[in-house]
Structure formats: C-alpha cells, structure tokens
Design a protein around this motif. Structure first.
Motif, PDB file in Angstrom:
ATOM      1  N   PRO A  87      44.421  33.188  39.427  1.00 47.86           N
ATOM      2  CA  PRO A  87      43.281  33.480  38.377  1.00 47.86           C
ATOM      3  C   PRO A  87      42.645  34.583  38.586  1.00 47.86           C
ATOM      4  O   PRO A  87      42.195  35.580  37.822  1.00 47.86           O
ATOM      5  CB  PRO A  87      42.556  32.078  38.500  1.00 47.86           C
ATOM      6  N   LEU A  88      42.224  35.038  40.187  1.00 51.66           N
ATOM      7  CA  LEU A  88      41.564  36.282  40.587  1.00 51.66           C
ATOM      8  C   LEU A  88      42.390  36.989  41.270  1.00 51.66           C
ATOM      9  O   LEU A  88      42.121  37.934  41.892  1.00 51.66           O
ATOM     10  CB  LEU A  88      40.327  35.766  41.286  1.00 51.66           C
ATOM     11  N   GLY A  89      43.568  36.988  40.937  1.00 52.14           N
ATOM     12  CA  GLY A  89      44.666  37.926  41.724  1.00 52.14           C
ATOM     13  C   GLY A  89      44.860  37.749  43.374  1.00 52.14           C
ATOM     14  O   GLY A  89      45.856  38.287  43.994  1.00 52.14           O
ATOM     15  N   TYR A  90      44.561  36.431  43.900  1.00 52.98           N
ATOM     16  CA  TYR A  90      44.548  36.039  45.284  1.00 52.98           C
ATOM     17  C   TYR A  90      44.808  34.522  45.413  1.00 52.98           C
ATOM     18  O   TYR A  90      44.135  33.760  44.591  1.00 52.98           O
ATOM     19  CB  TYR A  90      43.734  36.785  46.177  1.00 52.98           C
ATOM     20  N   ARG A  91      45.661  34.145  46.037  1.00 48.27           N
ATOM     21  CA  ARG A  91      45.728  32.642  46.465  1.00 48.27           C
ATOM     22  C   ARG A  91      45.547  32.506  47.793  1.00 48.27           C
ATOM     23  O   ARG A  91      45.335  33.322  48.737  1.00 48.27           O
ATOM     24  CB  ARG A  91      47.050  32.102  46.254  1.00 48.27           C
ATOM     25  N   GLN A  92      44.884  31.252  48.465  1.00 51.94           N
ATOM     26  CA  GLN A  92      44.820  31.008  49.709  1.00 51.94           C
ATOM     27  C   GLN A  92      46.250  30.999  50.549  1.00 51.94           C
ATOM     28  O   GLN A  92      47.115  30.464  50.001  1.00 51.94           O
ATOM     29  CB  GLN A  92      44.260  29.511  49.940  1.00 51.94           C
ATOM     30  N   GLU A  93      46.159  31.831  51.604  1.00 52.65           N
ATOM     31  CA  GLU A  93      47.457  32.000  52.396  1.00 52.65           C
ATOM     32  C   GLU A  93      47.321  31.064  53.636  1.00 52.65           C
ATOM     33  O   GLU A  93      48.286  30.325  54.196  1.00 52.65           O
ATOM     34  CB  GLU A  93      47.602  33.311  52.892  1.00 52.65           C
TER      35      GLU A  93
END
Length: 272
Positions: A87-93
């Motif tokens: 959604p915001l262009g980043y995911r938790q890694e």
C-alpha cells in the motif's frame, strides 16, 4: 570535512531524520533535498535510519523524492523493503519485538508523571493518556497502562514533560536498563528497543543484503540513538556527526559536518 576518494562504486548512505535531514519543525531545506536526490541519482544507496515508526518515516522518504531499497525504522527494530505492490510502497522485511512489561513497570516507579507509548510489530501505536498528540500517527489507540504491558513491542517511548534533559538523563542512569537498548531524543524523550537491537544492527542487515563493503558506508546523524550506528560505520567507513550534535555524539564520529541549520547533510553528501 575531507572528501572521500572518488570512485564509481556506490556507497550505502544512512541518514537520520530529525535534526539531520529535517529541522525541528519538520521542514526540509531545498539544498539538502536536492543533494539527497543527486546522490541517489548518481547510484548511491541513500536510505533513512531513524527512531521513527514506519508510519512517520515513509512520508519523509516521499518528501525527499527517493526510493531506497530498504528503510530502517524504530531504532533498528523494523526494516522495510521496497515493494511496489504494498500500500505505501514498502513491506516489513524484518521485525524485532520484546516484552515491555518489566521495563515499563521499572520506569513508572522512577517517573511517576511520565506518559508512555508502545509500537507493535504491525506499526500500531498504543499510548496512555496525555501522550503528545504531535507524535501520534493514524494507527493509534488509547490504552490503559495495564493493557500496554501485555503488548509485544518493537519499541517503547517514554515522555516526561516535567523533567529537563539533564534531570531526565540522571533518572535514566539510575534505572539501570540492562536488558534493553535505549536512546534519548531532542527533549525528555526515551526510546527503548529490544536488547541488542539498534540502527547498526538494522543497517548491517541491509548492507549485507545489498553486498556493499563496510568501507563504503556513510552514516549521518545527530543524536545519542546514532552512537551505535556511528561505531558501526566508523569502523571501516564514515560516521558523520551534525554540527549541533551533543559532545558525546561528535566524539563517536569520524568527522563533523555543519549543523542542520546550515545544510550539513548536503555538505557531507557533496564529498561523495
């Protein structure tokens, strides 16, 4: 400031946000913004490493106009990876959590008037009554202290408005927080992360994933939560303190740039 040797190989550049990239009123100098984008356009991996939560960090990424592969938040407890489908262009890694109950109980016994918040592994921010509203994002919920101590946290935030900085530091020292890493912000503000987790641990994970040598890392910051990052970067690379940083932060750096008010980040990046 001494310029680094020129080379076409990219640097990993880790920027703190508050007091480094942004002024205290959250404004961004046009000169700093332009130099950050120039460094990224030249192929350097320019990223943010901050004590802020992800919800307060990603708008700064957008404000800077960069798209780093990784972002380190919550003083190293949360690492985000770029994902166009998120959604915001980043995911938790990667996420580190801990049980905040013991440390919260200890702090409350020393700072009876303090207010508290915890951030969970989904980026939700739970806070007690009277917590400063400016620090709250959209994913927030008012909870009781009893509820808060049962939440698995990526970080704990403690604010003690009745203390000046020196008094606050003395109280923190007396607490003996051996099982967690902590840092002090601009005011009487305490950030507590899981034991052994800090900006350096998050950045080392990023550096390894990107395959950038330790000799080509640059970290720029101004706060005590940057000390571990400076020791990590300065071992083989460059640790750059902002000109207005406290003496102990400057002492941990390998070099000093101008203050945030004089576009110190731009001056440092211009040497790449």
């Amino acid at each position: 400031m001494t310029a680094a040797p020129s080379s076409s190989a990219p640097w990993l550049v880790a920027l703190d946000i508050d007091g480094t990239v942004l002024h205290e009123d959250s404004s961004l100098s046009d000169i700093v913004g332009a130099e950050v984008r120039r460094a990224a356009a030249d192929g350097h991996e320019v990223m943010l490493a901050t004590g802020r939560s992800s919800v307060h960090t990603l708008p700064v990424v957008a404000q800077l106009g960069i798209t780093p592969e990784y972002v380190v938040c919550a003083n190293g407890a949360v690492t985000l990876k770029r994902d166009p489908d998120a959604p915001l262009g980043y995911r938790q890694e990667h996420v580190e959590t801990f049980d905040p109950g013991p440390v919260l109980t200890t702090i409350r016994s020393h700072l009876a008037e303090a207010v508290f918040a915890v951030e969970d592994d989904d980026g939700n921010f739970m806070y007690t009554d009277s917590f400063p509203q400016a620090a709250l994002g959209e994913q927030t919920r008012l909870v009781t202290f009893e509820e808060m101590i049962c939440i698995r946290a990526t970080r704990v935030v403690v604010v003690s408005p009745d203390h000046d900085m020196e008094d606050f530091l003395q109280v923190v020292d007396r607490m003996g927080l051996h099982r967690v890493s902590y840092s002090i912000g601009w005011t009487a503000w305490l950030d507590i992360a899981p034991d052994g987790v800090n900006k350096a641990t998050g950045l080392e994970r990023v550096r390894s994933a990107l395959g950038i040598p330790r000799s080509r890392v640059m970290a720029i910051g101004d706060g005590r939560n940057d000390l571990d990052m400076f020791r990590w970067a300065g071992e083989s690379g460059r640790a750059v303190a902002m000109g207005q940083a406290p003496d102990d932060v400057i002492a941990a750096a390998t070099e000093v740039t101008a203050s945030v008010y004089d576009d110190g980040v731009a001056q440092a990046l211009a040497t790449l």
